[in-house]
Enzyme design. Structure first.
Site, PDB file in Angstrom:
ATOM      1  N   ASP A 181       0.845  -1.185   0.000  1.00 46.99           N
ATOM      2  CA  ASP A 181       0.000   0.000   0.000  1.00 46.99           C
ATOM      3  C   ASP A 181       0.888   1.244   0.000  1.00 46.99           C
ATOM      4  OD1 ASP A 181      -2.509   1.391   0.277  1.00 46.99           O
ATOM      5  OD2 ASP A 181      -1.944   1.796   2.346  1.00 46.99           O
ATOM      6  N   THR A 203      -3.087   5.637  -4.290  1.00 43.00           N
ATOM      7  CA  THR A 203      -1.976   6.398  -3.698  1.00 43.00           C
ATOM      8  C   THR A 203      -0.675   6.171  -4.459  1.00 43.00           C
ATOM      9  OG1 THR A 203      -1.657   4.597  -2.116  1.00 43.00           O
ATOM     10  CG2 THR A 203      -2.956   6.462  -1.386  1.00 43.00           C
ATOM     11  N   THR A 204      -0.420   4.910  -4.835  1.00 42.19           N
ATOM     12  CA  THR A 204       0.818   4.611  -5.567  1.00 42.19           C
ATOM     13  C   THR A 204       0.792   5.280  -6.936  1.00 42.19           C
ATOM     14  OG1 THR A 204       0.969   2.486  -4.427  1.00 42.19           O
ATOM     15  CG2 THR A 204       2.312   2.763  -6.395  1.00 42.19           C
ATOM     16  N   ASP A 232      -9.077   0.576   1.674  1.00 42.71           N
ATOM     17  CA  ASP A 232      -9.064   1.097   0.306  1.00 42.71           C
ATOM     18  C   ASP A 232     -10.386   0.812  -0.392  1.00 42.71           C
ATOM     19  OD1 ASP A 232      -6.507   1.892   0.783  1.00 42.71           O
ATOM     20  OD2 ASP A 232      -5.532   0.496  -0.591  1.00 42.71           O
TER      21      ASP A 232
END
Length: 548
Positions: A56, A89-90, A381
């Site tokens: 994550d 997010t990545t 998520d």
């Protein structure tokens, strides 16, 4: 003339830009291999020896000991993405890093940083306009799409093995806590249990309170229970100032004790009179009160957290009472079952079988603590993307489809942009293709062949064409059910662009060298002070080398 102190360091012009761009790119590169269904995990070990294993993006960047202030700007991109959407997010960080990489080439070609920044902003606005026009409308009652979105968010994470079950549980949980058009996923409590397998996780329509009955003589369970939620103490009130009671013979002492007992009995009688079967108390319960409650067959729990009291009230329909004298039947909630159960070696109170529960609990199981923690992150998520989809009602195909389409249309848009900004718009389009390229690399496929196939399919008008990480083929992502909320893309593009532009516009870094010593004990100031002390390069990112 000497203006700065002798401990200060100053880096100006091209050197400052190069240093900051390098820091931002290093952060993006550190999480890039985690992207996609075949992304790898990172093991992060802190100075105390505790271990986190995850892929994550935001968790990795939070756990890494990053001191460099420019690098921290990229970390903030992931945190914003997590707060606003919950997933992507990545992707947001990788796009920000690639924008900086493209900008570095333009700077080397003597294009001014403000020109690049202007071009990036224009491209970002156009990109958001394109995806909003291309987004697929989904009805909020389309459960299948919501389940597919939840699965997409879990793909590549530790929960993937049981994603069918978990996605169903997540959708049920979000739909349960939905209030008209507003959804607060804080009303979905995630309870972690070490023991059992992931696929034995379950959704409790109610609340699991991490407390036991206060007295062994109380019943283990009650059916069709009237529940009271009391934010106070079942104890004799203490005087606000120190007081002494003088007694001259034992009968007076006994009279005093009898009076205290009578007060406690009266409190319990008030609960009995309104028909309470279970009471959750925010503060303590006197031993004598426990005895009286047990005699009446009432289950009681003490020192229940405020968050649990609110969840109980929201779930059962009870009202939180601050004064027992005011309690009425209307203040009570209802639960089909309240029982103390052993779960993972701990005794907890299950308040369940609540009709239309507006606060629910996901009990997440796993073989080890690390597994359970990673499943929890995957569920968080998924909760975010399902909530976002219900709020916006728009989705986009995954697998790099949206980024490839954006790159194609932005290159056409660049032709209509005058001046040198045109080069920046084209660079922005190239930067977005880092997503499908990285997906291919992480899955072991040839990134060039994959990009060529994707471009040709999108040239032919196939907006939903994306990369299947498992087979390496370009397929219709919408048909395969690989979709994600529109807001995941728009927020990622917006945050990444703002961070990249801010870093590009810095041409002078003035670091007070003695600032580091004064902030070593103050973690809150580390982004400003801790990083500036080690400004000579990437030395401030020492935590990254050890962790990665």
């Amino acid at each position: 003339m000497i203006v700065l102190s002798e401990d200060s360091q100053r880096t100006s012009g091209k050197d400052a830009q190069t240093m900051n761009i390098s820091a931002g790119k290093a952060v993006a590169e550190s999480v890039r291999t985690t992207l996609g269904p075949k992304g790898m995990d990172k093991m992060l070990v802190d100075s105390g020896g505790s271990v986190v294993v995850t892929n994550d993006g935001v968790t990795i960047l939070k756990e890494m000991d990053i001191d460099h202030p420019a690098a921290n700007m990229i970390v903030e991109v992931s945190e914003t993405q997590e707060d606003e959407v919950g997933d992507g997010t990545t992707s947001a960080v990788v796009i920000a890093g690639e924008l900086l990489d493209e900008a570095e080439d333009l700077l080397d070609s003597d294009i001014h940083a403000t020109t690049i920044a202007q071009g990036f902003r224009q491209a970002a606005e156009k990109a958001k306009e394109i995806v909003e026009n291309e987004a697929i409308d989904v009805g909020t009652d389309n459960r299948e799409v919501l389940v597919e979105i939840a699965k997409t968010a879990m793909t590549g994470k530790g929960a993937e093995g049981a994603k069918d079950l978990l996605a169903d549980l997540v959708v049920d949980a979000v739909l349960a806590v939905q209030d008209d058009d507003e959804i607060d996923t804080d009303n979905v409590n995630v309870e972690k249990v070490v023991g059992g397998s992931i696929d034995t996780s379950e959704l409790i329509e109610g609340v699991v309170v991490d407390k036991e009955r206060v007295h062994d003589n109380m019943p283990y369970g009650v059916e069709d229970a009237n529940v009271a939620v009391f934010d106070g103490a079942l104890e004799i009130k203490e005087t606000e100032i120190d007081a002494e009671v003088n007694v001259t013979d034992p009968s007076q002492l006994q009279e005093f004790l009898d009076q205290e007992e009578a007060q406690l009995k009266e409190m319990v009688d008030q609960l009995v009179d309104v028909g309470v079967d279970v009471v959750f108390v925010g503060d303590g319960i006197d031993d004598m009160a426990q005895h009286y409650l047990a005699e009446e067959g009432i289950i009681a729990a003490r020192r229940v957290k405020d968050s649990d009291l609110k969840a109980l009230a929201r779930s059962t329909g009870a009202r939180v009472v601050a004064n027992l004298d005011d309690i009425t039947e209307d203040d009570l909630g209802f639960a089909g079952s309240v029982a103390q159960k052993d779960i993972g070696g701990d005794e907890r109170l299950f308040v369940e079988d609540v009709e239309d529960a507006k606060s629910v609990t996901l009990v997440v199981r796993g073989g080890t603590e690390h597994v359970v923690d990673e499943v929890e992150r995957a569920i968080e998520d998924s909760l975010g993307v399902v909530r976002t989809t219900l709020e916006d009602g728009k989705v986009l195909p995954g697998g790099g489809a949206a980024e490839t389409e954006l790159a194609l249309q932005l290159r056409d848009f660049a032709d209509s942009v005058g001046g040198r900004e045109q080069l920046a718009v084209e660079a922005f389009a190239d930067a977005l293709e880092v997503i499908p390229r990285t997906l291919a690399e992480n899955a072991g496929h040839d990134p060039i062949d994959s990009l060529v196939d994707l471009r040709s399919r999108h040239d032919a008008g196939e907006f939903g064409a994306g990369l299947d990480a498992y087979s390496g083929d370009v397929i219709d992502m919408e048909a395969e059910g690989v979709v994600e909320p529109l807001r995941v893309k728009t927020q990622a593009i917006e945050s990444a662009t703002e961070a990249a532009v801010m870093i590009l516009r810095i041409d002078d870094v003035i670091a007070a060298g003695d600032l580091r010593a004064s902030t070593d004990d103050d973690d809150d100031d580390m982004p400003a002070g801790g990083g500036m002390g080690g400004m000579g390069g990437m030395g401030g990112m020492g935590g990254m080398g050890g962790a990665m």
